[in-house]
Design an enzyme around this catalytic site. Sequence first.
Site, PDB file in Angstrom:
ATOM      1  N   ASP A  74       0.816  -1.215   0.000  1.00  0.00           N
ATOM      2  CA  ASP A  74       0.000   0.000   0.000  1.00  0.00           C
ATOM      3  C   ASP A  74       0.849   1.263   0.000  1.00  0.00           C
ATOM      4  O   ASP A  74       2.069   1.208   0.172  1.00  0.00           O
ATOM      5  CB  ASP A  74      -0.969   0.004   1.197  1.00  0.00           C
ATOM      6  CG  ASP A  74      -0.312  -0.434   2.507  1.00  0.00           C
ATOM      7  OD1 ASP A  74       0.926  -0.421   2.589  1.00  0.00           O
ATOM      8  OD2 ASP A  74      -1.041  -0.783   3.447  1.00  0.00           O
ATOM      9  N   ASN A 142      -7.596  -2.121  14.287  1.00  0.00           N
ATOM     10  CA  ASN A 142      -8.998  -2.440  13.959  1.00  0.00           C
ATOM     11  C   ASN A 142      -9.103  -3.722  13.125  1.00  0.00           C
ATOM     12  O   ASN A 142     -10.159  -4.021  12.570  1.00  0.00           O
ATOM     13  CB  ASN A 142      -9.641  -1.262  13.213  1.00  0.00           C
ATOM     14  CG  ASN A 142      -8.918  -0.958  11.896  1.00  0.00           C
ATOM     15  OD1 ASN A 142      -7.990  -1.666  11.520  1.00  0.00           O
ATOM     16  ND2 ASN A 142      -9.356   0.080  11.207  1.00  0.00           N
ATOM     17  N   HIS A 144      -7.293  -4.355  10.371  1.00  0.00           N
ATOM     18  CA  HIS A 144      -7.031  -4.208   8.942  1.00  0.00           C
ATOM     19  C   HIS A 144      -5.755  -4.923   8.513  1.00  0.00           C
ATOM     20  O   HIS A 144      -4.834  -5.126   9.291  1.00  0.00           O
ATOM     21  CB  HIS A 144      -7.044  -2.738   8.500  1.00  0.00           C
ATOM     22  CG  HIS A 144      -5.860  -1.907   8.903  1.00  0.00           C
ATOM     23  ND1 HIS A 144      -5.949  -0.546   9.078  1.00  0.00           N
ATOM     24  CD2 HIS A 144      -4.562  -2.212   9.134  1.00  0.00           C
ATOM     25  CE1 HIS A 144      -4.762  -0.063   9.388  1.00  0.00           C
ATOM     26  NE2 HIS A 144      -3.906  -1.053   9.440  1.00  0.00           N
ATOM     27  N   GLU A 149      -9.846  -1.716   5.527  1.00  0.00           N
ATOM     28  CA  GLU A 149     -10.453  -1.391   6.806  1.00  0.00           C
ATOM     29  C   GLU A 149     -11.675  -2.271   7.050  1.00  0.00           C
ATOM     30  O   GLU A 149     -12.176  -2.924   6.117  1.00  0.00           O
ATOM     31  CB  GLU A 149     -10.865   0.095   6.797  1.00  0.00           C
ATOM     32  CG  GLU A 149      -9.714   1.068   6.483  1.00  0.00           C
ATOM     33  CD  GLU A 149      -8.727   1.248   7.640  1.00  0.00           C
ATOM     34  OE1 GLU A 149      -8.497   0.301   8.402  1.00  0.00           O
ATOM     35  OE2 GLU A 149      -8.171   2.357   7.757  1.00  0.00           O
TER      36      GLU A 149
HETATM   37  C1  F6R Z   1       1.426  -1.088   6.232  1.00  0.00           C
HETATM   38  C2  F6R Z   1       0.117  -1.712   6.338  1.00  0.00           C
HETATM   39  C3  F6R Z   1      -0.669  -1.669   7.593  1.00  0.00           C
HETATM   40  C4  F6R Z   1       0.170  -1.970   8.842  1.00  0.00           C
HETATM   41  C5  F6R Z   1      -0.690  -1.951  10.108  1.00  0.00           C
HETATM   42  C6  F6R Z   1       0.133  -2.178  11.353  1.00  0.00           C
HETATM   43  O1  F6R Z   1       1.983  -1.274   4.938  1.00  0.00           O
HETATM   44  O2  F6R Z   1      -0.352  -2.237   5.374  1.00  0.00           O
HETATM   45  O3  F6R Z   1      -1.715  -2.616   7.501  1.00  0.00           O
HETATM   46  O4  F6R Z   1       0.771  -3.215   8.689  1.00  0.00           O
HETATM   47  O5  F6R Z   1      -1.350  -0.721  10.199  1.00  0.00           O
HETATM   48  O6  F6R Z   1       1.024  -1.116  11.506  1.00  0.00           O
HETATM   49  P1  F6R Z   1       2.117  -1.107  12.672  1.00  0.00           P
HETATM   50  O7  F6R Z   1       3.107  -2.174  12.319  1.00  0.00           O
HETATM   51  O8  F6R Z   1       2.727   0.272  12.596  1.00  0.00           O
HETATM   52  O9  F6R Z   1       1.393  -1.367  13.939  1.00  0.00           O
END
Ligand code: F6R
Length: 251
Positions: A74, A142, A144, A149
């Site tokens: 992403d 959440n 995701h 989401e």
């Molecule tokens: C990042 C992504 C997100 C993160 C998720 C956890 O490329 O796709 O889904 O993996 O938000 O983020 P952290 O590791 O910062 O808790």
Amino acid sequence: MQIDLNNIKVFIEEDYDKLSKKCAEVIKAQMNSKPDSNIGFATGGTPVGTYKELIRMNAEKEVDFSGITAFNLDEYYPILKSDSQSYDYFMKDNLFNHVNIKKDRLFIPNGEAKDVDLECEEYEKHVMSAGVDLQILGLGLNGHIGFNEPESVFTGKTHHVNLDESTINANARFFNSYEEVPKSALTMGIKTIMMAKKILIMISGENKAEIAEKIFFGDITPFVPASVLQLHPDVTAVLDKEAGSRIMKRI
Ligand code: F6R
């Protein structure tokens, strides 16, 4: 400690450092068994330690990135690649600039694209025609994965998405203020992610314990996007003790 939960191989490691080493070992095994692997990379706080370990392994010739192709999950939208908050910048800064990956083998959704729908369509085609051998994921508070989401459809392809309030709040820690956090992103869809041959999800920290319990023990539902992983045939999940605390109470 290793357990099998609803079709997923789950490793619960002592701390973040051990989690990072375990994840790097999983990626190394993939790279060594298929030196021309297509690997899906994630950003965020969780994989930073794993990427540091991969940089060490590359310097010590334990892994070779010269045949690897990278497809990132992403990117914020809109954002300049040169912006230090872009995922393009993050990946170069935290991994790609420090290993022997070929610069023309790096693919990240383009946060500068003028036609966002066309960018998503082309990225999806590219990922699907190449085929991802191992997709690395983190887990949002959440539930995701990527920026899919809650309530994202399981059939989703790469698309443009408005970020949840909770995601914007969680990501604000990387910015000077809430206002600066981009409110939308481009992300591989759940179907795109599920098409990977193997998936590695890494989950760290006490604040992820509740959502981690839900994805392994709860219903498979779009309200908890990562619960879809129960339907994938080859998922490895690596948690640290904090993230795994509620799971450990259940077993
Ligand atoms: C990042 C992504 C997100 C993160 C998720 C956890 O490329 O796709 O889904 O993996 O938000 O983020 P952290 O590791 O910062 O808790």
